[in-house]
Design an enzyme around this catalytic site. Sequence first.
Site, PDB file in Angstrom:
ATOM      1  N   GLY A 129      49.380  35.525  43.597  1.00  0.00           N
ATOM      2  CA  GLY A 129      49.985  34.851  42.440  1.00  0.00           C
ATOM      3  C   GLY A 129      48.937  34.184  41.569  1.00  0.00           C
ATOM      4  O   GLY A 129      48.790  32.962  41.605  1.00  0.00           O
ATOM      5  N   SER A 163      51.949  41.978  42.308  1.00  0.00           N
ATOM      6  CA  SER A 163      52.246  43.241  42.994  1.00  0.00           C
ATOM      7  C   SER A 163      53.039  42.981  44.274  1.00  0.00           C
ATOM      8  O   SER A 163      52.648  42.138  45.096  1.00  0.00           O
ATOM      9  CB  SER A 163      50.955  43.971  43.373  1.00  0.00           C
ATOM     10  OG  SER A 163      50.227  44.292  42.219  1.00  0.00           O
ATOM     11  N   GLU A 246      37.084  41.329  46.180  1.00  0.00           N
ATOM     12  CA  GLU A 246      37.952  42.425  45.732  1.00  0.00           C
ATOM     13  C   GLU A 246      37.126  43.460  44.968  1.00  0.00           C
ATOM     14  O   GLU A 246      37.283  44.651  45.152  1.00  0.00           O
ATOM     15  CB  GLU A 246      39.067  41.870  44.837  1.00  0.00           C
ATOM     16  CG  GLU A 246      40.055  42.920  44.379  1.00  0.00           C
ATOM     17  CD  GLU A 246      41.070  42.388  43.359  1.00  0.00           C
ATOM     18  OE1 GLU A 246      42.090  43.042  43.193  1.00  0.00           O
ATOM     19  OE2 GLU A 246      40.826  41.343  42.740  1.00  0.00           O
ATOM     20  N   SER A 385      39.827  43.572  33.970  1.00  0.00           N
ATOM     21  CA  SER A 385      39.907  44.730  33.061  1.00  0.00           C
ATOM     22  C   SER A 385      38.513  45.310  32.759  1.00  0.00           C
ATOM     23  O   SER A 385      37.488  44.677  32.981  1.00  0.00           O
ATOM     24  CB  SER A 385      40.594  44.324  31.755  1.00  0.00           C
ATOM     25  OG  SER A 385      39.697  43.558  30.983  1.00  0.00           O
TER      26      SER A 385
END
Length: 400
Positions: A129, A163, A246, A385
């Site tokens: 979150g 997700s 990640e 991104s």
Amino acid sequence: MDFQLDEGLEDFRQMVRDAIAQDLPPRLQERQRRFAGNQSEPGDTMEWTRILAGRGWTVPHWPVEYGGCGWSPMQLFVFQDELIRAGAPDSCWGGTHMCGPVIYTFGSEEQKAKFLPAIRNGDYFWAQGFSEPGNGSDLANLRTAAVRNGDVYVVNGQKIWTSCAWASEWGFFLVRTDPTVKPQRGISFLLIDLKSPGITIRRIPQINGEAELCEVFLDNVEVPVGNLVGEEGQGWTYAKFLLDHERTTSSFIYFNKAAVELAKAVAASRTLDGVTLDRHPRFQGRIAQLEAEVTALEWSVLRVLANEHFQYPEAAAASVLKIVGSRLQQALSELHVDLMGAESLRLYPAEVAERPIRSSLWSEESEYLTSRALILRAATIYGGSLQIQKNIIAKIAFDL
Ligand SMILES: Cc1cc2nc3c(=O)[nH]c(=O)nc-3n(C[C@H](O)[C@H](O)[C@H](O)COP(=O)(O)OP(=O)(O)OC[C@H]3O[C@@H](n4cnc5c(N)ncnc54)[C@H](O)[C@@H]3O)c2cc1C
């Protein structure tokens, strides 16, 4: 240049391959084919996690004291490569690769005792979150507020693009605990039970017909102070630690390798102008080009694992791998669609249980490749991104 892995690693690969062949139920393998390159259905993930737990292999990359296997980076690479090659469901990345490492690095002893075994054993699915409407790339300005009231935080706000929140028992959240200081210093890291009163989760319909992404609304949600990870106001530091973790795993190399093999198989099974597509001038060069790029990416990943960072800091190398890996995922999924021709006009979301009857007109792969190509448009958005990765490279590698 010698492109072979050393003999010890090949033995290790064979050992892992044999174990997966023995343990992986064909039913999960079949279902995963529809998801590969994206993610797995949460129920499949948890079932497979519990099977892997029998071998102690759910978190091999963790320190041994917390249940890791003590394998080398190259062994971890081979292990993950074999899982994807075999068509095994993904792990619950949120637990095993994101909040798990944050908890064993910064969490309290109580949190370690409660959550680490649960992550290892596949007891909970975890949601991340972080993003909010208007605060995705600009995460430091997030607005979801947590106000301390005795031994609870009262949380109010909204998250988005979370997700699999609909299928998750727990979430790790970034919340604002102090609005008066510099944005990065007023953020804290909270573990929230998603069944808590005041939480509403709404699934978001996606272009590929699925709805894995969610909005999470928090309305006066009471979270025990014991669920604060580390210190109040240090959430940004923990989030950076987590996102770096990640990113180093975001080259998608395993999926890209599997996608090359799939492209070759699809091409070999179809003809145009009397020749199979893998030999047709329209596709032969394109397949070869993408295979070469995936091989180059794999060797770049191996160089990073061997501590060669292309002369640049590791974070910049990780961003390069993320950019190249995500673009290749998109290029390969577009190739799949082109190879299928008119068959790609079908769209069956992966989670649709009832499959149409197959015929000579419609191949099995036409049931999922278009859906996958559509969702992979997002590969250059999630996990930071494309443009943000370029900013990181400019800043870290070139001091711009
Ligand atoms: C499939 C998917 C799964 C996701 N899963 C999760 C999840 O589980 N948990 C979670 O918290 N989030 C999740 N996200 C959210 C994701 O992290 C954000 O979408 C992402 O960080 C981008 O933020 P944004 O959507 O607000 O876009 P914005 O930040 O508004 O960006 C819009 C565009 O502007 C560009 N841009 C923004 N700032 C700059 C800048 N400074 N310089 C140059 N260009 C810029 C971006 O690159 C992008 O092209 C997911 C997203 C997707 C698509």
